[in-house]
Design an enzyme around this catalytic site. Structure first.
Site, PDB file in Angstrom:
ATOM      1  N   HIS A  85       0.823  -1.205   0.000  1.00 25.96           N
ATOM      2  CA  HIS A  85       0.000   0.000   0.000  1.00 25.96           C
ATOM      3  C   HIS A  85       0.859   1.256   0.000  1.00 25.96           C
ATOM      4  O   HIS A  85       1.877   1.330   0.703  1.00 25.96           O
ATOM      5  CB  HIS A  85      -0.912   0.024   1.222  1.00 25.96           C
TER       6      HIS A  85
ATOM      7  N   CYS B 182      -3.953   2.682   8.649  1.00 27.90           N
ATOM      8  CA  CYS B 182      -4.655   1.476   8.199  1.00 27.90           C
ATOM      9  C   CYS B 182      -5.861   1.162   9.076  1.00 27.90           C
ATOM     10  O   CYS B 182      -6.850   0.595   8.605  1.00 27.90           O
ATOM     11  CB  CYS B 182      -3.715   0.271   8.215  1.00 27.90           C
TER      12      CYS B 182
ATOM     13  N   ASP C  90       0.248   4.009   1.411  1.00 28.43           N
ATOM     14  CA  ASP C  90       0.266   4.701   2.700  1.00 28.43           C
ATOM     15  C   ASP C  90       1.355   4.184   3.632  1.00 28.43           C
ATOM     16  O   ASP C  90       1.581   4.749   4.703  1.00 28.43           O
ATOM     17  CB  ASP C  90      -1.103   4.664   3.382  1.00 28.43           C
TER      18      ASP C  90
END
Length: 662
Positions: A464, A642, A466
């Site tokens: 991901h 998350c 992020d």
């Protein structure tokens, strides 16, 4: 130029026709003239204008013309009829003797005003016969009507959004639709054989409701036009009456739908009973379906959602405190099997000239939180999702920790006032790598107003974006900073601690209950001396630097717009995972930052990594709060971002239709 319509005169007969104001009748003279005809004259009612080569107005007087090849009479009516056939004109033919009439053709016209109207100038008002209503133009001086996808739920008891049904969900459902009016002027009725019809070739993407009386809406009316029904016939209202239609978007722009929906109003005439009607007039309008728009970290945080489980009470408490400091409303959702709130959905919004609604985008991951996005929706809160195509399997990159958006940027003079969507993918050209589902990627690109940027994230175990990047607001430069994870910065900081004599201190020394589960070196001396660690993180740094260059190029950034935060990684089966809680994977709630607590050893009573992060971010006016996400999140390959999801305020003063396709 007026729309022309050709009619064929009939000698010694009366031709009855319906004439639409603003159009022009064309009548051939040469081919209808009787044998021996040399000249003709035209006479007409006072408000009928006729001409051959140059206009002239007839007031119950004759005007002679020569019968020749190509001779045509043109006519326009200036005012609507009060009764059927009250606008009259005639053409008289003459032979060699100019005073002897050979034949006469008469036309009785019923003149009506007829238009299909929408809010083409995007001011919230349906204007009459806007000159550009049938075309779309982007930009502040553009035109073309806007259509929302009716993806909220007027009735909470329903299990699906309103765009998935074929009937009104209460009278209030009309507020989510765009008005479309048929306006008329003329007599109380039309001559026999005439009818009105609304039709569209994109009816699978838009539904239309005919509402005869706005004061008597039942709220369960069926669609008049929509999927499987591309045309709808209705009665001419007469005497200046209006016909109310309301249009709802059913589909967002996508790979197979450019977002434009055209509607056509036709005046039809039955020439011969039992045959198909023929059109004698058509008017058209166009809508563009509003795109789904993401909001970046620089937008005002309104609400933050978290999952409540048995092991994250401290996390929820700390995040709730931060949210309240930011003026943001915290929400807890009870769920015993899934804590990854960010991965399940992404909040955005849709906008038309009179309304803005939040719309949640449900990811295709469909795990323990799969029911939450639809449960969040309701009146004026929409929903959209995309599923992988047949043959595609859902993978980690389909979770929406892999979906971010930049603040507004200017790149080489080109403005992106709504920012640019950012997604992670496999390295370019790598066929075996993981990528976001085709249906999701195509949906994001099809929205057109936040031109996506693809980064390389498949080098991570979870994959991901992020995990290695974030944005925070800033009072200077471009109004934000890009935060990037930096193994190099982390190793430098660890070496400084080693040189200061702290080499025997250990990471996670305040968490002895989790140390045994960590299969990694924890002593600062051992980490710095381990060639595998330094080699692996040199590889990770190269991966991040690739993305750094892409982001600088695609977002128009300079080095001064980027802040490197120390993060160390380890490789597990050739994929990278955070060595300790990843401080980049944070939540931005206005000027309050919820940052994963890294659990480094304290030096002089302070965590040196926390102090370093504060020194970089607090000068920007940001408050750093370090949140304990260790057991529930970090040990399961996730962090603060998350485990939460933030809904933010839409852009103010930036209308997507002014932005243009990017």
């Amino acid at each position: 130029m007026a729309t022309t319509r050709t009619i064929h005169l009939q000698l010694d007969k009366v031709l009855e026709e319906v004439f639409v104001l603003g159009t022009e009748l064309v009548m051939d003279i040469y081919h209808v003239a009787p044998p021996g005809a040399k000249s003709f004259s035209v006479s007409a009612s006072v408000d009928v204008t006729c001409w051959v080569s140059t206009p002239f107005k007839s007031a119950a007087t004759d005007m002679r013309g020569r019968v020749a090849v190509g001779t045509q009479v043109h006519a326009q009516v200036l005012t609507p009829s009060q009764e059927v056939g009250d606008k009259k004109m005639s053409v008289t033919f003459y032979g060699v003797k100019a005073d002897v009439a050979l034949a006469k053709a008469r036309v009785y016209l019923t003149a009506i005003g007829l238009s299909l109207d929408v809010d083409s100038d995007r001011d919230g008002i349906v204007e009459q016969n806007h000159p550009n209503k049938a075309t779309w133009k982007w930009g502040p001086n553009g035109h073309g009507a806007v259509l929302l996808v009716n993806c909220d739920k007027e009735r909470d008891s329903t299990s699906s959004p309103d765009n998935e049904d074929r009937s009104l969900q209460g009278a209030a459902d009309l507020q989510d639709m765009s008005p479309m009016l048929v306006r008329t002027r003329g007599p109380a009725k039309l001559p026999p054989g005439y009818s009105l019809q609304l039709h569209s070739l994109q009816s699978q993407h838009a539904g239309v409701f005919h509402v005869p009386d706005l004061s008597k809406v039942i709220g369960t009316e069926r669609q008049s036009l929509g999927p499987g029904k591309s045309s709808y016939s209705f009665e001419y209202p007469g005497r200046g009456g209006e016909v109310n239609f309301f249009v709802e978007g059913l589909s967002f722009p996508d790979a197979d739908f450019n977002g434009f929906v055209h509607f056509h109003l036709s005046l039809l005439q039955v020439i011969l009973p039992g045959t198909q009607s023929t059109p004698i007039f058509s008017d058209s309008v166009v809508f563009r379906v509003a795109p789904w728009i993401m909001t970046p970290n620089t937008q005002l945080a309104l609400e933050i959602f978290m999952t409540r489980v048995d092991t994250n009470a401290v996390f929820v408490k700390q995040m709730t405190t931060i949210a309240r400091l930011a003026g943001c409303t915290p929400f807890e959702i009870q769920n015993t099997v899934d804590v990854w709130m960010q991965d399940e959905m992404e909040f955005g919004y849709c906008e038309c000239p009179t309304k803005v609604i939040p719309v949640v985008f449900d990811s295709p991951r469909d795990r323990g939180l799969m029911a939450v996005p639809l449960l969040l929706t309701g009146k004026d809160f929409g929903y959209v999702t995309r599923k992988p195509r047949r043959g595609e399997e859902v993978n980690s990159l389909d979770s929406f920790g892999n979906l971010e958006v930049s603040p507004p940027v200017i790149v080489k003079g080109k403005k992106y006032p709504l920012g640019r969507i950012i997604i992670g993918s496999a390295f370019p050209g790598e066929r075996a790598g993981r990528n976001m589902a085709t249906a999701v990627r195509e949906f994001l690109f099809a929205q057109q107003v936040q031109a996506p940027v693809e980064l390389y994230s498949d080098w991570l175990s979870v994959g991901h974006v992020d995990e290695f990047m974030s944005f925070v607001p800033a009072p200077d430069r471009k109004g934000f900073r890009l935060l990037l994870a930096s193994p190099d910065a982390c190793l430098r900081l660890l070496k400084e601690l080693l040189q200061q004599g702290h080499g025997q201190k250990r990471l996670f020394e305040s968490c002895p209950d989790v140390v045994s589960s960590l299969k990694r070196k924890l002593k600062i001396q051992d980490i710095v001396d381990d060639k595998n660690i330094t080699t692996e993180n040199a590889y990770v740094q190269r991966c991040i630097d690739w993305n750094r260059d892409v982001l600088k190029r695609e977002l128009g950034l300079e080095e001064a717009d980027i802040i490197d935060l120390p993060v160390l990684f380890l490789l597990n089966k050739s994929k990278a995972e955070a060595y300790f809680p990843d401080v980049v994977n944070m939540v931005v709630l206005n000027k309050q930052l919820g940052i994963p607590k890294p659990f480094w050893p304290h030096v002089d009573g302070q965590c040196p990594l926390e102090s370093h992060v504060r020194s970089l971010l607090e000068p920007l006016g940001l408050a750093c709060h370090f949140v304990d996400d260790l057991k529930t999140y970090h040990l399961n390959l996730g962090e603060v971002h998350c485990g939460s999801n933030t809904r933010r305020s839409p852009f103010a003063g930036v209308r997507w239709w002014d932005v243009g396709p990017l």
